[in-house]
Scaffold this active site. Structure first.
Site, PDB file in Angstrom:
ATOM      1  CG  ASN A   1      -0.191  -0.098   2.496  1.00 40.81           C
ATOM      2  OD1 ASN A   1       0.567   0.808   2.841  1.00 40.81           O
ATOM      3  ND2 ASN A   1      -0.349  -1.208   3.216  1.00 40.81           N
TER       4      ASN A   1
ATOM      5  CG  ASP B   1      -6.790  -5.405   6.300  1.00 40.20           C
ATOM      6  OD1 ASP B   1      -6.202  -5.260   7.386  1.00 40.20           O
ATOM      7  OD2 ASP B   1      -7.523  -4.536   5.796  1.00 40.20           O
TER       8      ASP B   1
ATOM      9  CE  LYS C   1       7.633 -12.142 -14.432  1.00 36.86           C
ATOM     10  NZ  LYS C   1       8.402 -11.539 -15.505  1.00 36.86           N
TER      11      LYS C   1
ATOM     12  N   PRO D   1      -2.770 -11.873  10.606  1.00 39.70           N
ATOM     13  CG  PRO D   1      -0.791 -12.228  11.799  1.00 39.70           C
ATOM     14  CD  PRO D   1      -1.415 -12.417  10.447  1.00 39.70           C
ATOM     15  CG  ASP D   2      -5.982  -6.521  14.046  1.00 37.15           C
ATOM     16  OD1 ASP D   2      -5.142  -5.823  14.664  1.00 37.15           O
ATOM     17  OD2 ASP D   2      -6.974  -6.035  13.491  1.00 37.15           O
ATOM     18  CB  ILE D   3       0.024  -6.419  14.575  1.00 39.99           C
ATOM     19  CG1 ILE D   3       0.497  -7.240  13.375  1.00 39.99           C
ATOM     20  CG2 ILE D   3       1.174  -6.146  15.549  1.00 39.99           C
ATOM     21  CD1 ILE D   3       1.426  -6.505  12.432  1.00 39.99           C
ATOM     22  CB  VAL D   4      -2.880  -2.973  16.956  1.00 37.64           C
ATOM     23  CG1 VAL D   4      -4.317  -2.867  16.522  1.00 37.64           C
ATOM     24  CG2 VAL D   4      -2.524  -1.902  17.934  1.00 37.64           C
TER      25      VAL D   4
ATOM     26  CG  PHE E   1      -2.458   5.414  13.719  1.00 33.92           C
ATOM     27  CD1 PHE E   1      -1.725   5.136  14.864  1.00 33.92           C
ATOM     28  CD2 PHE E   1      -2.314   6.659  13.116  1.00 33.92           C
ATOM     29  CE1 PHE E   1      -0.858   6.074  15.407  1.00 33.92           C
ATOM     30  CE2 PHE E   1      -1.454   7.609  13.652  1.00 33.92           C
ATOM     31  CZ  PHE E   1      -0.725   7.316  14.793  1.00 33.92           C
TER      32      PHE E   1
HETATM   33  O1  C5P Z   1      -8.636  -2.618  10.820  1.00 33.22           O
HETATM   34  P1  C5P Z   1      -7.746  -1.507  10.367  1.00 33.22           P
HETATM   35  O2  C5P Z   1      -6.656  -1.978   9.425  1.00 33.22           O
HETATM   36  O3  C5P Z   1      -8.437  -0.312   9.812  1.00 33.22           O
HETATM   37  O4  C5P Z   1      -7.066  -1.023  11.724  1.00 33.22           O
HETATM   38  C1  C5P Z   1      -6.012  -0.105  11.753  1.00 33.22           C
HETATM   39  C2  C5P Z   1      -5.213  -0.297  12.999  1.00 33.22           C
HETATM   40  O5  C5P Z   1      -4.957  -1.679  13.215  1.00 33.22           O
HETATM   41  C3  C5P Z   1      -3.848   0.316  12.894  1.00 33.22           C
HETATM   42  O6  C5P Z   1      -3.439   0.656  14.193  1.00 33.22           O
HETATM   43  C4  C5P Z   1      -3.008  -0.806  12.320  1.00 33.22           C
HETATM   44  O7  C5P Z   1      -1.623  -0.638  12.590  1.00 33.22           O
HETATM   45  C5  C5P Z   1      -3.592  -1.984  13.030  1.00 33.22           C
HETATM   46  N1  C5P Z   1      -3.545  -3.258  12.293  1.00 33.22           N
HETATM   47  C6  C5P Z   1      -2.739  -4.271  12.730  1.00 33.22           C
HETATM   48  N2  C5P Z   1      -2.727  -5.484  12.089  1.00 33.22           N
HETATM   49  C7  C5P Z   1      -3.504  -5.696  11.024  1.00 33.22           C
HETATM   50  C8  C5P Z   1      -4.345  -4.678  10.564  1.00 33.22           C
HETATM   51  C9  C5P Z   1      -4.344  -3.458  11.202  1.00 33.22           C
HETATM   52  O8  C5P Z   1      -2.024  -4.064  13.716  1.00 33.22           O
HETATM   53  N3  C5P Z   1      -3.471  -6.870  10.421  1.00 33.22           N
END
Ligand code: C5P
Length: 428
Positions: A226, A295, A305, A323-326, A345
């Site tokens: 991105n 995501d 390739k 995985p969603d890190i935060v 954020f």
């Molecule tokens: O769900 P969204 O991507 O809009 O959420 C944004 C927040 O979640 C940011 O703080 C981003 O760094 C964190 N995030 C994360 N891991 C992901 C997706 C988003 O930590 N896979």
């Protein structure tokens, strides 16, 4: 260099210590810059340093004899080591190797340089330089913290290509950056553990920040990513370091220099960022997820390739969730009983407040920094940003609108707000 720079350094007596690292070749330039800034410079080299650069070079640049030995009758007949220790206003060691840091942390006095450090009441500054794995080693981390507790000011290290071929933290700061740091208030850019003060309210705290985009490979030459530039995350790291925190910055691929005094870990994929975050957040006070994490990633990365198929206009890729890190850090925080404070954020193009509130709840964050990325000149890649801050702390819920401003200023406001939340929490 500004006039203010020159004024603070004019007449300062700098004892430049050089230990045995490849970065010792940069110490010649450092000695020159210090002289140009008006300092008196005397040089002490360890035995190993002389394998990298000759005392004669440093003698020519400093205009003074270079000292290399503790047991040197001729030198002791002139300015003995105790007089030299008293002479110095500042002892600056650059490069400081892992071995030298270990000896200093133990209070050893087994050569001239370490003896001077023990005997001198001068301000003490060191610029570490070593292989990235040595810098990351738990023993070096302990020594760095011990030295900071003992009053040493650590400048750097910077991150990037290393002489040994590795990439990562451990490069000595450039001589220009070291001289610039010497003119700052001693509290700035310190990996400090001393008690908090008005100018360093984050001292003693460890802040971990994710920044930039992630890059998810599709095949050996292509990836999904991105537009994140990393500027906001890097500005947060700089602001936290300026406020006295120890800062670990976990960065995706960006084109930005590491802020001074910040430890940087470079990653590419979301899963690498997740692993680094889990490792570092385990012992931090504030975790800020500023990265634009992809995501989804490809379910399978093609070994070769991906080729166009004759007669087929479409290519189907199967993506799976990262995985969603935060959110995972917040979950672990809840399980562990309150540490760290977790900040996320939200970059949105509409319904900013509603989406931000939803994310604050769903990801169980303590605070969220929401910005509208549809406004021209703000957000992704820009130098300015505006934000809506929402938080939950010991006093309940709060919110603030931060108007458009440089990301550096916004970053400071965010860190200060996070410190406020941390202070008002019942447990931390
Ligand atoms: O769900 P969204 O991507 O809009 O959420 C944004 C927040 O979640 C940011 O703080 C981003 O760094 C964190 N995030 C994360 N891991 C992901 C997706 C988003 O930590 N896979």
């Amino acid at each position: 260099m500004t006039t203010q720079t020159v004024n603070r350094l004019v007449g300062r007596r700098i004892l430049l210590g050089i230990s045995a690292g490849i970065a010792a070749y940069k110490s010649a330039q450092l000695a020159r810059l210090l002289k140009q800034a008006g300092c008196e410079v005397r040089v002490v080299m360890t035995e190993g340093a002389q394998a990298f650069i000759t005392p004669l070079t440093l003698q020519a640049l400093s205009g003074e004899p270079v000292r290399t030995s503790l047991l040197d009758p001729e030198a002791e007949a002139g300015m003995g080591h105790i007089e030299l220790a008293r002479w110095a206003d500042v002892i600056l060691i650059a490069p400081a190797t892992a071995d030298l840091m270990a000896r200093l942390a133990q209070g050893m006095a087994d050569d001239l340089l370490t003896t001077l450090c023990l005997a001198s009441e001068a301000e003490k500054v060191l610029a570490p330089a070593m292989n990235q794995a040595m810098w990351r080693h738990a023993a070096t981390r302990r020594n760095a913290e011990r030295l900071a507790q003992d009053g040493w000011r650590l400048l750097g290290p910077a991150s990037g290509d290393q002489a040994c071929g590795d990439v990562g933290p451990g490069r000595m700061l450039e001589p220009e950056a070291i001289v610039a740091a010497l003119i700052q208030a001693p509290s700035a850019a310190v990996h400090g553990q001393a008690p908090p003060s008005a100018d360093a309210p984050a001292r003693g705290l460890h802040v971990v920040i994710t920044a930039g985009p992630t890059r998810e490979p599709l095949d050996p030459v292509r990836y999904l990513s991105n537009h994140s530039s990393g500027k906001m995350g890097f500005a947060l790291a700089a602001a936290a370091a300026e406020l006295g925190a120890r800062v670990s910055l976990i960065s995706g691929p960006v084109n930005l220099p590491t802020p001074e005094g910040v430890e940087r870990t470079d990653v590419e994929t979301a899963r690498q960022m997740h692993a680094a975050s889990q490792r570092l957040a385990a012992e931090c006070d504030i975790f800020i997820g500023c990265a634009a994490v992809a995501d989804y990633r490809a379910e399978a990365v093609a070994e070769h390739k991906i080729k166009k198929t004759e007669g087929e206009d479409a290519l189907t890729l199967k993506l799976i969730k990262n995985p969603d890190i935060v959110a995972d850090i917040a979950k672990a925080r809840d399980a562990a009983g309150g540490r760290p404070l977790v900040v996320g954020f939200a970059a949105e193009t509409r319904d900013l407040e509603a989406y931000a509130r939803d994310k604050l709840e769903r990801k169980r964050l303590d605070m969220i920094v929401a910005n509208d990325v549809s406004s021209a000149g703000l957000g992704f890649g820009a130098d300015d940003n505006a934000a809506l801050l929402l938080w939950r702390d010991g006093d309940g819920e709060g919110g603030a609108n931060l108007p458009p401003q440089p990301k550096t200023e916004l970053a400071r406001a965010v860190i200060e707000r996070a410190l406020g939340c941390l202070a008002s929490r019942p447990v931390h």
